[in-house]
Design a protein around this motif. Structure first.
Motif, mmCIF file in Angstrom:
data_model
loop_
_atom_site.group_PDB
_atom_site.id
_atom_site.type_symbol
_atom_site.label_atom_id
_atom_site.label_comp_id
_atom_site.label_asym_id
_atom_site.label_seq_id
_atom_site.Cartn_x
_atom_site.Cartn_y
_atom_site.Cartn_z
ATOM 1 N N GLU A 6 10.826 -12.728 -27.947
ATOM 2 C CA GLU A 6 11.303 -14.079 -28.243
ATOM 3 C C GLU A 6 10.874 -15.067 -27.164
ATOM 4 O OE1 GLU A 6 12.977 -16.929 -30.584
ATOM 5 O OE2 GLU A 6 12.842 -14.796 -31.063
ATOM 6 N N HIS A 7 10.840 -14.598 -25.913
ATOM 7 C CA HIS A 7 10.439 -15.464 -24.803
ATOM 8 C C HIS A 7 8.923 -15.661 -24.745
ATOM 9 C CE1 HIS A 7 14.366 -13.935 -22.857
ATOM 10 N NE2 HIS A 7 14.588 -15.078 -23.475
ATOM 11 N N CYS A 8 8.195 -14.864 -25.523
ATOM 12 C CA CYS A 8 6.729 -14.917 -25.462
ATOM 13 C C CYS A 8 6.110 -15.434 -26.757
ATOM 14 C CB CYS A 8 6.167 -13.526 -25.162
ATOM 15 S SG CYS A 8 6.776 -12.781 -23.654
ATOM 16 N N ARG A 9 6.917 -15.988 -27.632
ATOM 17 C CA ARG A 9 6.398 -16.399 -28.933
ATOM 18 C C ARG A 9 5.270 -17.425 -28.807
ATOM 19 N NH1 ARG A 9 8.553 -14.663 -33.498
ATOM 20 N NH2 ARG A 9 10.591 -13.644 -33.463
ATOM 21 N N LEU A 51 13.733 -13.988 -12.859
ATOM 22 C CA LEU A 51 12.957 -14.648 -13.893
ATOM 23 C C LEU A 51 12.590 -13.640 -14.978
ATOM 24 C CD1 LEU A 51 10.457 -16.613 -11.612
ATOM 25 C CD2 LEU A 51 12.519 -17.534 -12.696
ATOM 26 N N HIS A 52 12.221 -14.149 -16.145
ATOM 27 C CA HIS A 52 11.688 -13.268 -17.181
ATOM 28 C C HIS A 52 10.329 -12.733 -16.731
ATOM 29 C CE1 HIS A 52 14.850 -14.244 -19.949
ATOM 30 N NE2 HIS A 52 14.577 -15.533 -19.921
ATOM 31 N N THR A 53 10.008 -11.545 -17.205
ATOM 32 C CA THR A 53 8.775 -10.895 -16.781
ATOM 33 C C THR A 53 7.560 -11.769 -17.029
ATOM 34 O OG1 THR A 53 9.729 -8.714 -17.208
ATOM 35 C CG2 THR A 53 7.328 -8.858 -17.111
ATOM 36 N N GLU A 54 7.498 -12.401 -18.208
ATOM 37 C CA GLU A 54 6.330 -13.226 -18.512
ATOM 38 C C GLU A 54 6.256 -14.453 -17.606
ATOM 39 O OE1 GLU A 54 9.682 -14.770 -20.947
ATOM 40 O OE2 GLU A 54 8.853 -12.789 -20.500
ATOM 41 N N GLU A 55 7.418 -14.958 -17.143
ATOM 42 C CA GLU A 55 7.410 -16.101 -16.224
ATOM 43 C C GLU A 55 6.822 -15.704 -14.873
ATOM 44 O OE1 GLU A 55 11.210 -18.758 -17.694
ATOM 45 O OE2 GLU A 55 11.595 -17.003 -16.447
#
Length: 308
Positions: free
Chosen positions: A82-85, A48-52
């Motif tokens: 971009e994934h945290c916008r 997963l992405h870190t923020e997820e």
């Protein structure tokens, strides 16, 4: 006498009988996904992405929360603005800091992508002295931020930059001196045209003697820059100059390149009958890969590259 024809009607599966149910009860129960080994759970979560992981996954159950608190879970980190916008710049900065804190100094590979990198890079490097690989992609970093951040990474072995503001030669010297173990260095800039990187590669040759792989990106490089690389980086195995003009590759210089570098990528030669536009060379498909081989010295010495 007419034969008897049996008609078979297919219906829904029948309801299990007491006897069939008893067979099912004797089968071992399937393991719960919360009972997977921690290392396997970590392997799954790391996809997963870190923020997820921080915002969602670790809140699912106590098992995932426990696994996410293990510092080994955060040895490799890929954070993309971009994934945290949807969280905004402040939230992106907090997510990065939280992930770095969870690593407890065990972070060895970090990739930061996006315009908000300069908000997080100093915090990350201050707490990650064990970092071996750093990639900054599509980032706009102020000139003074980058060398100050990398000064804190004496164990860094790989540095890959795709940034909008080019580090000046002095910054590159600071990076080289601060990171004596640096083996791989990449610099790409897709926003600056007609960039002369001669002084930059001279600085690299002076301060990065342990380089094995180098990819400087610029529109122009003089022979003295290439000579500085060959003189200062005796362990160099691969050199990518596929986007650079300005070299006069003849005789002794090209022979020396073949003798010293196993994997050499140069700007392709224009056939006399074809007129190339400058931008045509910027596509990766136009590169020629040129490898050092066991050919005789006479054959290597006869190779002549022309640059327009």
């Amino acid at each position: 006498m007419l034969s008897t024809v049996k008609t078979v009607i297919v219906t829904e599966p029948s309801i299990p009988t007491v006897a069939s149910s008893s067979v099912l009860h004797r089968l071992p129960p399937l393991p719960s996904w919360t009972e997977l080994p921690d290392d396997l759970t970590a392997n799954i979560l790391q996809r997963l992405h870190t923020e997820e992981i921080l915002v969602t996954a670790q809140e699912v159950c106590s098992t995932w929360w426990r696994v996410c608190k293990n510092p080994n879970m955060w040895r490799i980190m890929d954070l993309d603005h971009e994934h945290c916008r949807r969280y905004g710049l402040k939230e992106f900065k907090n997510i990065c800091r939280c992930a770095v804190d969870l690593s407890q100094g065990k972070l060895v590979e970090l990739k930061l992508t996006g315009l908000a990198v300069d908000l997080s890079i100093n915090y990350a490097t201050e707490r990650s002295s064990q970092l071996r690989c750093l990639t900054l992609s599509e980032s706009q970093i102020m000139g003074y931020v980058l060398p100050e951040a990398i000064k804190k990474l004496p164990r860094l072995e790989e540095l890959h930059l795709c940034v909008m503001l080019i580090p000046n030669p002095t910054d590159l010297e600071t990076i080289g001196i601060s990171c004596p173990m640096l083996k791989s260095f990449t610099y790409r800039n897709h926003w600056v045209v007609n960039l002369d990187v001669s002084e930059h590669v001279v600085a690299i040759g002076k301060t990065m003697p342990n380089l094995h792989h180098l990819q400087p990106c610029g529109k122009w490089i003089e022979n003295r820059g290439l000579e500085a690389i060959l003189d200062g980086c005796p362990h160099l195995e691969s050199l990518d100059l596929g986007r650079c003009k300005g070299l006069d590759m003849q005789g002794a210089l090209v022979k020396r390149c073949f003798e010293q570098i196993k994997d050499l990528r140069l700007r392709p030669v224009s056939p006399p009958s074809i007129s190339y536009q400058d931008g045509d060379y910027d596509s990766d498909s136009s590169y020629y890969d040129i490898y050092s081989s066991s050919d005789s010295d006479e054959e290597n010495d006869s190779i002549h590259y022309e640059y327009n």
